[in-house]
Enzyme design. Structure first.
Site, PDB file in Angstrom:
ATOM      1  N   CYS A   1       5.958  -5.297  -0.278  1.00 54.20           N
ATOM      2  CA  CYS A   1       5.324  -5.220  -1.589  1.00 54.20           C
ATOM      3  C   CYS A   1       6.654  -4.997  -2.312  1.00 54.20           C
ATOM      4  O   CYS A   1       7.876  -5.219  -1.923  1.00 54.20           O
ATOM      5  CB  CYS A   1       4.939  -3.541  -1.473  1.00 54.20           C
ATOM      6  SG  CYS A   1       5.943  -2.284  -0.911  1.00 54.20           S
TER       7      CYS A   1
ATOM      8  N   HIS B   1      11.086   5.706   0.183  1.00 58.22           N
ATOM      9  CA  HIS B   1       9.907   6.697   0.208  1.00 58.22           C
ATOM     10  C   HIS B   1      10.394   7.725  -0.711  1.00 58.22           C
ATOM     11  O   HIS B   1       9.476   8.449  -1.139  1.00 58.22           O
ATOM     12  CB  HIS B   1       9.921   7.154   1.743  1.00 58.22           C
ATOM     13  CG  HIS B   1       9.961   6.041   2.765  1.00 58.22           C
ATOM     14  ND1 HIS B   1      11.007   5.616   3.247  1.00 58.22           N
ATOM     15  CD2 HIS B   1       8.978   5.102   3.183  1.00 58.22           C
ATOM     16  CE1 HIS B   1      10.764   4.674   4.235  1.00 58.22           C
ATOM     17  NE2 HIS B   1       9.295   4.249   4.176  1.00 58.22           N
TER      18      HIS B   1
ATOM     19  N   CYS C   1      11.059   3.747  -4.321  1.00 56.53           N
ATOM     20  CA  CYS C   1      10.285   2.782  -5.368  1.00 56.53           C
ATOM     21  C   CYS C   1       9.826   3.296  -6.630  1.00 56.53           C
ATOM     22  O   CYS C   1       9.576   4.626  -6.742  1.00 56.53           O
ATOM     23  CB  CYS C   1       9.042   2.681  -4.300  1.00 56.53           C
ATOM     24  SG  CYS C   1       7.877   1.284  -5.206  1.00 56.53           S
TER      25      CYS C   1
ATOM     26  N   HIS D   1       5.756  13.402   6.466  1.00 56.00           N
ATOM     27  CA  HIS D   1       6.252  11.926   6.006  1.00 56.00           C
ATOM     28  C   HIS D   1       7.042  12.333   4.888  1.00 56.00           C
ATOM     29  O   HIS D   1       7.148  13.053   4.102  1.00 56.00           O
ATOM     30  CB  HIS D   1       5.057  11.384   5.409  1.00 56.00           C
ATOM     31  CG  HIS D   1       5.151  10.045   5.263  1.00 56.00           C
ATOM     32  ND1 HIS D   1       5.794   9.655   3.980  1.00 56.00           N
ATOM     33  CD2 HIS D   1       4.762   8.587   5.824  1.00 56.00           C
ATOM     34  CE1 HIS D   1       5.982   7.934   4.095  1.00 56.00           C
ATOM     35  NE2 HIS D   1       5.385   7.645   5.071  1.00 56.00           N
TER      36      HIS D   1
ATOM     37  N   GLU E   1       7.973  10.419   2.268  1.00 50.21           N
ATOM     38  CA  GLU E   1       7.377  10.706   0.755  1.00 50.21           C
ATOM     39  C   GLU E   1       6.966  11.978   0.273  1.00 50.21           C
ATOM     40  O   GLU E   1       7.297  12.363  -0.654  1.00 50.21           O
ATOM     41  CB  GLU E   1       6.367   9.387   0.556  1.00 50.21           C
ATOM     42  CG  GLU E   1       5.917   9.443  -0.925  1.00 50.21           C
ATOM     43  CD  GLU E   1       5.119   8.454  -1.172  1.00 50.21           C
ATOM     44  OE1 GLU E   1       4.743   7.421  -0.233  1.00 50.21           O
ATOM     45  OE2 GLU E   1       4.220   8.296  -2.121  1.00 50.21           O
TER      46      GLU E   1
ATOM     47  N   THR F   1       1.682   7.599  -2.097  1.00 46.22           N
ATOM     48  CA  THR F   1       1.160   6.128  -2.596  1.00 46.22           C
ATOM     49  C   THR F   1       0.521   5.395  -1.497  1.00 46.22           C
ATOM     50  O   THR F   1      -0.167   4.102  -1.935  1.00 46.22           O
ATOM     51  CB  THR F   1       2.503   5.542  -2.967  1.00 46.22           C
ATOM     52  OG1 THR F   1       3.420   5.409  -1.761  1.00 46.22           O
ATOM     53  CG2 THR F   1       3.070   6.149  -4.267  1.00 46.22           C
TER      54      THR F   1
ATOM     55  N   CYS G   1      -0.563   3.164  -4.520  1.00 46.42           N
ATOM     56  CA  CYS G   1      -0.081   1.783  -5.519  1.00 46.42           C
ATOM     57  C   CYS G   1      -0.862   0.647  -5.424  1.00 46.42           C
ATOM     58  O   CYS G   1      -1.815   0.702  -4.371  1.00 46.42           O
ATOM     59  CB  CYS G   1       1.388   1.775  -5.104  1.00 46.42           C
ATOM     60  SG  CYS G   1       1.524   0.822  -3.341  1.00 46.42           S
TER      61      CYS G   1
ATOM     62  N   SER H   1       5.919  -3.218   4.768  1.00 48.60           N
ATOM     63  CA  SER H   1       7.315  -3.089   5.290  1.00 48.60           C
ATOM     64  C   SER H   1       7.454  -3.958   6.409  1.00 48.60           C
ATOM     65  O   SER H   1       8.618  -4.152   7.146  1.00 48.60           O
ATOM     66  CB  SER H   1       7.512  -1.651   5.849  1.00 48.60           C
ATOM     67  OG  SER H   1       6.716  -1.106   6.792  1.00 48.60           O
TER      68      SER H   1
HETATM   69  O1  10G Z   1       3.819   3.373   4.845  1.00 54.50           O
HETATM   70  P1  10G Z   1       5.002   3.959   4.714  1.00 54.50           P
HETATM   71  O2  10G Z   1       5.017   5.237   3.425  1.00 54.50           O
HETATM   72  O3  10G Z   1       5.154   4.869   6.220  1.00 54.50           O
HETATM   73  O4  10G Z   1       6.316   3.202   4.353  1.00 54.50           O
HETATM   74  P2  10G Z   1       6.990   1.913   4.810  1.00 54.50           P
HETATM   75  O5  10G Z   1       8.354   1.822   4.794  1.00 54.50           O
HETATM   76  O6  10G Z   1       6.307   1.491   6.075  1.00 54.50           O
HETATM   77  O7  10G Z   1       6.379   1.057   3.794  1.00 54.50           O
HETATM   78  C1  10G Z   1       6.919   0.783   2.468  1.00 54.50           C
HETATM   79  C2  10G Z   1       6.098   1.966   1.737  1.00 54.50           C
HETATM   80  C3  10G Z   1       7.025   2.932   1.210  1.00 54.50           C
HETATM   81  C4  10G Z   1       8.340   2.937   0.822  1.00 54.50           C
HETATM   82  C5  10G Z   1       6.517   4.168   0.996  1.00 54.50           C
HETATM   83  S1  10G Z   1       6.040   4.372  -1.101  1.00 54.50           S
HETATM   84 FE1  SF4 Z   2       5.545  -0.419  -1.740  1.00 55.70          FE
HETATM   85 FE2  SF4 Z   2       3.515   0.808  -3.083  1.00 55.70          FE
HETATM   86 FE3  SF4 Z   2       5.556   2.353  -1.604  1.00 55.70          FE
HETATM   87 FE4  SF4 Z   2       6.145   0.904  -3.755  1.00 55.70          FE
HETATM   88  S1  SF4 Z   2       4.760   2.597  -3.681  1.00 55.70           S
HETATM   89  S2  SF4 Z   2       7.242   1.041  -1.829  1.00 55.70           S
HETATM   90  S3  SF4 Z   2       4.952  -0.694  -3.889  1.00 55.70           S
HETATM   91  S4  SF4 Z   2       4.029   0.753  -0.793  1.00 55.70           S
END
Ligand code: 10G
Ligand code: SF4
Length: 315
Positions: free
Chosen positions: A18, A80, A102, A130, A132, A171, A201, A274
């Site tokens: 993303c 996060h 983000c 988590h 976040e 998100t 999101c 990710s």
């Molecule tokens: O899905 P999570 O929050 O565990 O994180 P990720 O690093 O696997 O994916 C990107 C999403 C974020 C940075 C959280 S907004």
């Molecule tokens: Fe990606 Fe959405 Fe997390 Fe932003 S909020 S890092 S766009 S998953």
């Protein structure tokens, strides 16, 4: 040579990186270019072991807390988000720091602060522990935000006062679970204030929607992503809930157990936010070696979100 069995692969689109992940990785890469190695990163920049390994090889050092970083090297905060105490501590130590949170997570932080300043009690819908959730709760004084993790929590939640309520969310939650939790809260507290725009999101929403559609047409779902990746785990759950016979979360092709493919005619393939695209290619190549593959990309929506880099790194 025996004829290979046919396998149709339905490739989800959108999938993979993303805009927030793309930006966070660029922040680490460009910080190494600007300041040289080592660069410290507080928490995995994103929850993907291949991304973390590649950036470690470039000179990033991943730590969990700021007190593991020296004062005289730059530190990056993961995508996060972090509690307010973290940049405050870095500033106190005169450290160079770059926040890779983000912008869509920062937007949730701002929403929580707005509700607080307007005097409301705040509920955060999300998963305990988590990063976040820790980051969002840490935008406000201890005890101000209450965590609601599931429908039962929503049924049992008791406001601390009659000041008025608001909710914000993580998100990367399941869209459907969150609809249920929110509807319970809204039925119990009709005046509860909601986010201006959904906190879940665009990337989470699109990847889940694509998996739903593909899961109705396939016998097996593979989600590429690490076990620590919340949004990737949700994709596997979404597929199973949609009725697909089996779903697995894999870091890369080497995690595949080929017995999973017994009787499978159609594979749905996606990647969490990710997970890098080369891992998707690796799975397709591995399938090509075993089966007579036909590949169809199923695009449900185009994404064109791009986030600017922090000013310290703008070219
Ligand atoms: O899905 P999570 O929050 O565990 O994180 P990720 O690093 O696997 O994916 C990107 C999403 C974020 C940075 C959280 S907004
Ligand atoms: Fe990606 Fe959405 Fe997390 Fe932003 S909020 S890092 S766009 S998953």
């Amino acid at each position: 040579m025996l004829a290979r069995n046919a396998l149709e692969i339905l490739l989800a689109s959108p999938r993979g990186f993303c805009a927030g992940v793309d930006r966070a990785i660029q922040i680490v890469e460009q910080s190494i270019e600007k300041w040289g190695a080592p660069i410290y990163v507080r928490h995995e920049i994103v929850h993907n072991k291949h991304v973390v390994q590649r950036l470690s090889d470039l000179g990033a050092v991943f730590v969990e807390e700021l007190d593991e970083c020296p004062d005289d090297r730059p530190v990056i905060f993961s995508a996060h988000g972090v509690p307010k105490s973290v940049p405050k501590e870095a500033a106190k130590r005169n450290m160079i720091y770059v926040d890779a949170t983000c912008p869509l997570v920062s937007k949730v932080h701002v929403g929580a602060e707005r509700h607080y300043s307007e005097g409301r009690e705040i509920i955060l819908i999300g998963h305990e522990g988590h990063p976040e959730v820790i980051g969002t709760m840490g935008q406000l004084p201890d005890g101000v935000i209450s965590l609601v993790q599931d429908a039962d929590d929503a049924r049992n939640f008791m406001p601390k006062s009659d000041k008025g309520l608001a909710y914000v969310t993580q998100t990367t939650l399941s869209v459907d679970d969150t609809v249920e939790i929110v509807s319970i809260l809204e039925a119990r507290f009709p005046d509860i204030a909601k986010p201006h725009k959904e906190d879940i999101c665009y990337a989470t929403t699109n990847r889940q929607e694509a998996v739903k559609i593909l899961s109705q047409r396939a016998d097996l779902l593979l989600v590429i992503g690490s076990k620590t990746s919340s949004n990737s785990l949700r994709l596997k759950e979404v597929g199973l809930r949609e009725g697909i016979k089996a779903a697995h979360l894999i870091d890369d092709y080497s995690d595949i157990d080929w017995n999973w493919f017994d009787g499978v005619k159609t594979l749905a393939l996606t990647a969490g936010a990710s997970a890098p695209e080369d891992l998707v290619k690796g799975v397709i190549t591995a399938c090509n070696e075993k089966f007579e593959v036909t590949l169809t990309e199923v695009n449900i929506r185009n994404e064109d979100v791009v986030f600017k880099l922090p000013r310290a790194l703008e070219q």
